[in-house]
Design a protein around this motif. Structure first.
Motif, PDB file in Angstrom:
ATOM      1  N   UNK A 289       0.985  -1.165  -0.176  1.00 21.18           N
ATOM      2  CA  UNK A 289      -0.091   0.016  -0.057  1.00 21.18           C
ATOM      3  C   UNK A 289       0.901   1.432  -0.115  1.00 21.18           C
ATOM      4  N   UNK A 290       1.121   1.637  -0.941  1.00 19.00           N
ATOM      5  CA  UNK A 290       2.004   3.252  -1.096  1.00 19.00           C
ATOM      6  C   UNK A 290       1.115   3.663  -0.600  1.00 19.00           C
ATOM      7  N   UNK A 291       2.547   5.378  -0.516  1.00 12.91           N
ATOM      8  CA  UNK A 291       1.808   6.126   0.353  1.00 12.91           C
ATOM      9  C   UNK A 291       2.657   7.440  -0.166  1.00 12.91           C
ATOM     10  N   UNK A 292       2.035   8.860  -0.386  1.00 14.65           N
ATOM     11  CA  UNK A 292       3.116   9.895  -1.558  1.00 14.65           C
ATOM     12  C   UNK A 292       4.140  10.352  -0.080  1.00 14.65           C
ATOM     13  N   UNK A 293       5.224  10.036  -0.989  1.00 17.06           N
ATOM     14  CA  UNK A 293       6.152  10.368  -0.857  1.00 17.06           C
ATOM     15  C   UNK A 293       7.116   8.869  -0.680  1.00 17.06           C
ATOM     16  N   UNK A 294       6.696   8.060  -1.231  1.00 22.86           N
ATOM     17  CA  UNK A 294       7.659   6.639  -0.778  1.00 22.86           C
ATOM     18  C   UNK A 294       8.132   6.650  -1.744  1.00 22.86           C
ATOM     19  N   UNK A 295       9.504   6.176  -1.132  1.00 23.95           N
ATOM     20  CA  UNK A 295      11.233   5.732  -2.279  1.00 23.95           C
ATOM     21  C   UNK A 295      11.589   4.438  -2.257  1.00 23.95           C
ATOM     22  N   UNK A 296      11.908   3.899  -2.769  1.00 25.58           N
ATOM     23  CA  UNK A 296      12.668   2.665  -2.712  1.00 25.58           C
ATOM     24  C   UNK A 296      14.278   2.453  -2.873  1.00 25.58           C
ATOM     25  N   UNK A 297      14.606   1.968  -2.434  1.00 27.71           N
ATOM     26  CA  UNK A 297      16.003   2.176  -2.190  1.00 27.71           C
ATOM     27  C   UNK A 297      17.088   0.863  -2.249  1.00 27.71           C
ATOM     28  N   UNK A 298      17.873   0.511  -2.644  1.00 24.70           N
ATOM     29  CA  UNK A 298      19.046  -1.044  -2.480  1.00 24.70           C
ATOM     30  C   UNK A 298      20.496   0.164  -2.198  1.00 24.70           C
ATOM     31  N   UNK A 299      21.177  -0.419  -1.608  1.00 21.88           N
ATOM     32  CA  UNK A 299      22.795   0.179  -1.279  1.00 21.88           C
ATOM     33  C   UNK A 299      23.148  -1.593  -0.592  1.00 21.88           C
ATOM     34  N   UNK A 300      24.515  -1.558  -1.427  1.00 19.56           N
ATOM     35  CA  UNK A 300      25.390  -2.301  -1.296  1.00 19.56           C
ATOM     36  C   UNK A 300      26.700  -2.133  -1.232  1.00 19.56           C
ATOM     37  N   UNK A 301      27.540  -2.096  -0.224  1.00 16.84           N
ATOM     38  CA  UNK A 301      29.116  -1.370   0.606  1.00 16.84           C
ATOM     39  C   UNK A 301      30.100  -2.561  -0.300  1.00 16.84           C
ATOM     40  N   UNK A 302      30.608  -1.860  -0.712  1.00 15.55           N
ATOM     41  CA  UNK A 302      32.036  -2.652  -1.791  1.00 15.55           C
ATOM     42  C   UNK A 302      32.687  -3.409  -0.682  1.00 15.55           C
ATOM     43  N   UNK A 303      32.498  -5.468  -0.624  1.00 13.62           N
ATOM     44  CA  UNK A 303      33.576  -5.586  -0.621  1.00 13.62           C
ATOM     45  C   UNK A 303      34.615  -5.625   0.130  1.00 13.62           C
ATOM     46  N   UNK A 304      34.996  -6.037   1.581  1.00 12.69           N
ATOM     47  CA  UNK A 304      36.406  -5.623   1.582  1.00 12.69           C
ATOM     48  C   UNK A 304      37.090  -6.247   2.440  1.00 12.69           C
ATOM     49  N   UNK A 305      38.617  -6.879   2.242  1.00 12.21           N
ATOM     50  CA  UNK A 305      39.442  -8.119   3.269  1.00 12.21           C
ATOM     51  C   UNK A 305      40.057  -6.929   4.777  1.00 12.21           C
ATOM     52  N   UNK A 306      39.451  -5.773   4.494  1.00 14.85           N
ATOM     53  CA  UNK A 306      39.956  -5.053   5.704  1.00 14.85           C
ATOM     54  C   UNK A 306      38.823  -4.185   6.602  1.00 14.85           C
ATOM     55  N   UNK A 307      37.626  -5.025   6.955  1.00 12.27           N
ATOM     56  CA  UNK A 307      36.185  -3.895   7.320  1.00 12.27           C
ATOM     57  C   UNK A 307      36.522  -3.592   8.986  1.00 12.27           C
ATOM     58  N   UNK A 308      36.333  -2.200   8.334  1.00  9.00           N
ATOM     59  CA  UNK A 308      36.093  -1.214   9.977  1.00  9.00           C
ATOM     60  C   UNK A 308      34.849  -1.168  10.095  1.00  9.00           C
ATOM     61  N   UNK A 309      34.936  -1.331  11.878  1.00  8.80           N
ATOM     62  CA  UNK A 309      33.555  -1.150  12.573  1.00  8.80           C
ATOM     63  C   UNK A 309      32.397   0.026  11.950  1.00  8.80           C
ATOM     64  N   UNK A 310      31.766   0.002  12.365  1.00  5.19           N
ATOM     65  CA  UNK A 310      30.707   1.023  11.963  1.00  5.19           C
ATOM     66  C   UNK A 310      30.865   1.902  10.969  1.00  5.19           C
ATOM     67  N   UNK A 311      31.552   1.130   9.910  1.00  6.91           N
ATOM     68  CA  UNK A 311      31.284   1.839   8.180  1.00  6.91           C
ATOM     69  C   UNK A 311      30.448   1.287   8.126  1.00  6.91           C
ATOM     70  N   UNK A 312      29.672  -0.236   7.604  1.00  2.84           N
ATOM     71  CA  UNK A 312      28.557  -0.010   6.702  1.00  2.84           C
ATOM     72  C   UNK A 312      26.865   0.608   7.196  1.00  2.84           C
ATOM     73  N   UNK A 313      27.458   0.911   9.091  1.00  3.83           N
ATOM     74  CA  UNK A 313      25.941   1.805   9.012  1.00  3.83           C
ATOM     75  C   UNK A 313      26.176   3.024   8.916  1.00  3.83           C
ATOM     76  N   UNK A 314      27.462   3.651   9.060  1.00  2.00           N
ATOM     77  CA  UNK A 314      27.728   5.083   8.572  1.00  2.00           C
ATOM     78  C   UNK A 314      27.127   5.233   7.148  1.00  2.00           C
ATOM     79  N   UNK A 315      27.466   4.739   6.468  1.00  2.00           N
ATOM     80  CA  UNK A 315      27.070   4.396   4.443  1.00  2.00           C
ATOM     81  C   UNK A 315      25.845   3.898   4.644  1.00  2.00           C
ATOM     82  N   UNK A 316      24.732   2.892   5.529  1.00  2.00           N
ATOM     83  CA  UNK A 316      23.635   3.677   5.504  1.00  2.00           C
ATOM     84  C   UNK A 316      22.769   5.320   5.801  1.00  2.00           C
ATOM     85  N   UNK A 317      23.186   5.189   6.725  1.00  2.00           N
ATOM     86  CA  UNK A 317      22.825   6.238   7.489  1.00  2.00           C
ATOM     87  C   UNK A 317      23.013   7.596   6.604  1.00  2.00           C
ATOM     88  N   UNK A 318      24.465   7.582   5.321  1.00  2.00           N
ATOM     89  CA  UNK A 318      24.400   8.756   5.044  1.00  2.00           C
ATOM     90  C   UNK A 318      23.685   8.199   3.414  1.00  2.00           C
TER      91      UNK A 318
END
Length: 198
Positions: free
Chosen positions: A103-132
């Motif tokens: 049931x759509x509402x006015x002003x809806x937008x859809x989203x997908x996001x993918x963080x680039x894979x890395x061998x050296x993950x940084x704690x909190x980075x993916x959360x910072x990305x989704x926030x951005x």
């Protein structure tokens, strides 16, 4: 689609205080010049939920050419301190992905996001990305709510979604997966992330 400013305007997630993740910006994805980069991301085993694991380079370029030509879907490369670090897709859920499934509402937008894979993950980075990413989407004043449809088995992204204010609405059956339809209003996002105090 209305297109908010990207790297030339507001910088989503900008935070240069010590111990913080740096500056995030987005730019439109160029299917020709970005295909090789994106191919490496979407075919990596850590990107299994992107459902492109067996895609060839030309498949990825074709997919993003189709998205670029679509009037209700677009894609962006996210930059962290100027370097490519994540992929964002933005879509009109009444026309793409969720058409007829919620049931759509006015002003809806859809989203997908993918963080680039890395061998050296940084704690909190993916959360910072989704926030951005959410900052980027809500930079468009016409957007009132972000809707997503993660795979029901993708517990990692479900936890990230919850952390930025998403609430699960219900399970839905899509042709490619069973998904958790989830939504986040501007107010829910600001309450979950500290709003302008971020």
């Amino acid at each position: 689609m209305n297109r908010p400013e990207t790297s030339s305007g507001k910088e989503p997630g900008k935070d240069n205080t010590p111990g913080k993740p740096g500056t995030f910006t987005v730019r439109p994805l160029d299917p020709a010049s970005d295909a090789e980069l994106v191919h490496g991301w979407v075919t990596h085993p850590k990107a299994a939920f992107w459902l492109m694991g067996g895609a060839r380079l030309q498949d990825v370029e074709r997919e993003y050419r189709d998205i670029a030509a679509h009037p209700h879907h677009d894609a962006f490369i996210g930059l962290h301190d100027g370097e490519p670090a994540f992929l964002v897709e933005r879509y009109d859920p009444t026309e793409v992905e969720l058409k007829g499934l919620y049931e759509a509402e006015p002003g809806d937008i859809g989203m997908h996001f993918l963080v680039a894979p890395t061998d050296t993950p940084v704690h909190g980075f993916t959360r910072a990305v989704i926030t951005a990413v959410m900052d980027f989407l809500f930079a468009d004043p016409s957007v009132r709510r972000v809707v997503v449809e993660p795979d029901v088995t993708n517990s990692a992204v479900q936890a990230l979604n919850k952390a930025v204010g998403f609430e699960v609405l219900r399970e839905i059956a899509k042709p490619e997966k069973d998904a958790l339809l989830s939504a986040c209003t501007r107010e829910q996002f600001e309450a979950a992330t500290g709003g302008t105090d971020r």
